[in-house]
Design an enzyme around this catalytic site. Sequence first.
Site, PDB file in Angstrom:
ATOM      1  N   LYS A 281       0.811  -1.235   0.000  1.00 46.06           N
ATOM      2  CA  LYS A 281       0.000   0.000   0.000  1.00 46.06           C
ATOM      3  C   LYS A 281       0.841   1.281   0.000  1.00 46.06           C
ATOM      4  CE  LYS A 281      -4.141  -1.819   2.229  1.00 46.06           C
ATOM      5  NZ  LYS A 281      -5.161  -1.658   3.254  1.00 46.06           N
TER       6      LYS A 281
ATOM      7  N   ASP B 198     -10.123   2.847   2.442  1.00 42.13           N
ATOM      8  CA  ASP B 198     -10.262   2.073   3.692  1.00 42.13           C
ATOM      9  C   ASP B 198     -10.981   2.865   4.786  1.00 42.13           C
ATOM     10  OD1 ASP B 198      -9.086  -0.364   2.962  1.00 42.13           O
ATOM     11  OD2 ASP B 198      -7.062   0.336   3.440  1.00 42.13           O
TER      12      ASP B 198
HETATM   13  P1  NAP Z   1      -0.753  -3.937  10.784  1.00 44.49           P
HETATM   14  O1  NAP Z   1      -0.350  -2.671  10.106  1.00 44.49           O
HETATM   15  O2  NAP Z   1       0.173  -5.093  10.781  1.00 44.49           O
HETATM   16  O3  NAP Z   1      -1.073  -3.550  12.353  1.00 44.49           O
HETATM   17  C1  NAP Z   1      -1.402  -4.559  13.274  1.00 44.49           C
HETATM   18  C2  NAP Z   1      -1.818  -3.929  14.611  1.00 44.49           C
HETATM   19  O4  NAP Z   1      -2.208  -4.992  15.486  1.00 44.49           O
HETATM   20  C3  NAP Z   1      -0.681  -3.192  15.317  1.00 44.49           C
HETATM   21  O5  NAP Z   1      -1.220  -2.145  16.088  1.00 44.49           O
HETATM   22  C4  NAP Z   1      -0.102  -4.299  16.235  1.00 44.49           C
HETATM   23  O6  NAP Z   1       0.556  -3.793  17.366  1.00 44.49           O
HETATM   24  C5  NAP Z   1      -1.375  -4.977  16.664  1.00 44.49           C
HETATM   25  N1  NAP Z   1      -1.172  -6.359  17.092  1.00 44.49           N
HETATM   26  C6  NAP Z   1      -0.998  -7.459  16.312  1.00 44.49           C
HETATM   27  N2  NAP Z   1      -0.867  -8.568  17.071  1.00 44.49           N
HETATM   28  C7  NAP Z   1      -0.964  -8.158  18.371  1.00 44.49           C
HETATM   29  C8  NAP Z   1      -0.912  -8.828  19.623  1.00 44.49           C
HETATM   30  N3  NAP Z   1      -0.738 -10.146  19.704  1.00 44.49           N
HETATM   31  N4  NAP Z   1      -1.049  -8.105  20.750  1.00 44.49           N
HETATM   32  C9  NAP Z   1      -1.236  -6.743  20.693  1.00 44.49           C
HETATM   33  N5  NAP Z   1      -1.289  -6.056  19.532  1.00 44.49           N
HETATM   34  C10 NAP Z   1      -1.153  -6.749  18.395  1.00 44.49           C
HETATM   35  O7  NAP Z   1      -2.133  -4.481  10.217  1.00 44.49           O
HETATM   36  P2  NAP Z   1      -3.375  -3.643   9.614  1.00 44.49           P
HETATM   37  O8  NAP Z   1      -3.304  -3.629   8.158  1.00 44.49           O
HETATM   38  O9  NAP Z   1      -3.472  -2.344  10.359  1.00 44.49           O
HETATM   39  O10 NAP Z   1      -4.604  -4.606  10.010  1.00 44.49           O
HETATM   40  C11 NAP Z   1      -5.034  -4.719  11.352  1.00 44.49           C
HETATM   41  C12 NAP Z   1      -6.348  -5.484  11.446  1.00 44.49           C
HETATM   42  O11 NAP Z   1      -7.371  -4.806  10.730  1.00 44.49           O
HETATM   43  C13 NAP Z   1      -6.301  -6.912  10.878  1.00 44.49           C
HETATM   44  O12 NAP Z   1      -7.027  -7.736  11.725  1.00 44.49           O
HETATM   45  C14 NAP Z   1      -7.002  -6.784   9.540  1.00 44.49           C
HETATM   46  O13 NAP Z   1      -7.655  -7.976   9.183  1.00 44.49           O
HETATM   47  C15 NAP Z   1      -8.020  -5.704   9.853  1.00 44.49           C
HETATM   48  N6  NAP Z   1      -8.412  -4.974   8.643  1.00 44.49           N
HETATM   49  C16 NAP Z   1      -9.715  -5.046   8.254  1.00 44.49           C
HETATM   50  C17 NAP Z   1     -10.128  -4.383   7.116  1.00 44.49           C
HETATM   51  C18 NAP Z   1     -11.570  -4.471   6.706  1.00 44.49           C
HETATM   52  O14 NAP Z   1     -11.868  -4.143   5.546  1.00 44.49           O
HETATM   53  N7  NAP Z   1     -12.472  -4.838   7.574  1.00 44.49           N
HETATM   54  C19 NAP Z   1      -9.204  -3.626   6.367  1.00 44.49           C
HETATM   55  C20 NAP Z   1      -7.872  -3.561   6.794  1.00 44.49           C
HETATM   56  C21 NAP Z   1      -7.499  -4.245   7.942  1.00 44.49           C
HETATM   57  P3  NAP Z   1       2.134  -3.417  17.309  1.00 44.49           P
HETATM   58  O15 NAP Z   1       2.223  -2.062  16.655  1.00 44.49           O
HETATM   59  O16 NAP Z   1       2.548  -3.395  18.733  1.00 44.49           O
HETATM   60  O17 NAP Z   1       2.812  -4.501  16.511  1.00 44.49           O
END
Ligand code: NAP
Length: 284
Positions: A70, A106
């Site tokens: 992205k 998004d």
């Molecule tokens: P990302 O950039 O990798 O960010 C992941 C986030 O989750 C970070 O804040 C990370 O914390 C935290 N995290 C992951 N594992 C963790 C754990 N075990 N304990 C505490 N914190 C944890 O991913 P993203 O793209 O933002 O996506 C995040 C979520 O949103 C995913 O579940 C994804 O499926 C969902 N999402 C949904 C849509 C939709 O259309 N509904 C669109 C995009 C994303 P740290 O910074 O400490 O690593």
Amino acid sequence: MIGSKTTMVGLFGRPVAHSLSPLMHNAAFEYQQLPFAYAAFEIQNDQVKEAVEAIRALGMRGVNVTIPHKVAVMPYLDRIDPLAERIGAVNTIVNEQGELIGYNTDGAGFVRSLVEETEIELRDLTITMLGAGGAARAVACTLAEAGVQKINIVNRSLGRAETLASFLSPMVAVEVLPFTQAKEAVAESSLLINTTSIGMFPHMEEMPVESECLRQDLIVSDLIYNPLETKLIQQAKERGAVHHSGVGMFINQGALAYELWTGQAAPVNKMREIVLQHLQQGGN
Ligand code: NAP
């Protein structure tokens, strides 16, 4: 049916094999009888430039972009929409007669579905957002533009949360807190949004906050849509709170991209039906 006059769109990411976007978009094109087809392309990190150039070379109408590309696609685009520029990431590219324009649907997809499903009034709201990753940035930026009063950012890595907070602070009041203070943050909020992957398939037993935090007058939103009902959403439901799952965001970010490519209102109900059908059958 795909033929010599079909307009191609698709998805760039890695991995892409699990994505529901091809299913959702192709069902919508078929429903509206538009001569479009959507395919998923797995793009290696060192092939992003070539992949973006291929949009123009092949005369594709555009693509969606997902993890991990992205941000990486941005230098190869001709123009970036101001909201995508502020978010710092592009999830949709549109090819306007050879000019490649980057958008981010998004955050707007999230807000559109949240408002539609919960009838929430965002202006002057205090929000607690769990997470500070890419999705959090898009969501928080769009909420700030919608006029919310304050965003508490709770994240495991405080450095990442601080980076997001300094980006948001010209637009909205922000506070960074560790998970140990999540309870206090939620107590002063009307909306709780989980943007972390805690509770996502296959770790469906996990909860990002204690269920005691969930009150009847709190709106609880989870970006996760696999499972359709996370444990957080189940607990919110049990406690009588208004709840909002990630499926609405997924459908609406896709619908907004569809509208950019086709110039036509997306058949959102059809898109929802096909995605829910797949997820309810246990697809992931
Ligand atoms: P990302 O950039 O990798 O960010 C992941 C986030 O989750 C970070 O804040 C990370 O914390 C935290 N995290 C992951 N594992 C963790 C754990 N075990 N304990 C505490 N914190 C944890 O991913 P993203 O793209 O933002 O996506 C995040 C979520 O949103 C995913 O579940 C994804 O499926 C969902 N999402 C949904 C849509 C939709 O259309 N509904 C669109 C995009 C994303 P740290 O910074 O400490 O690593």
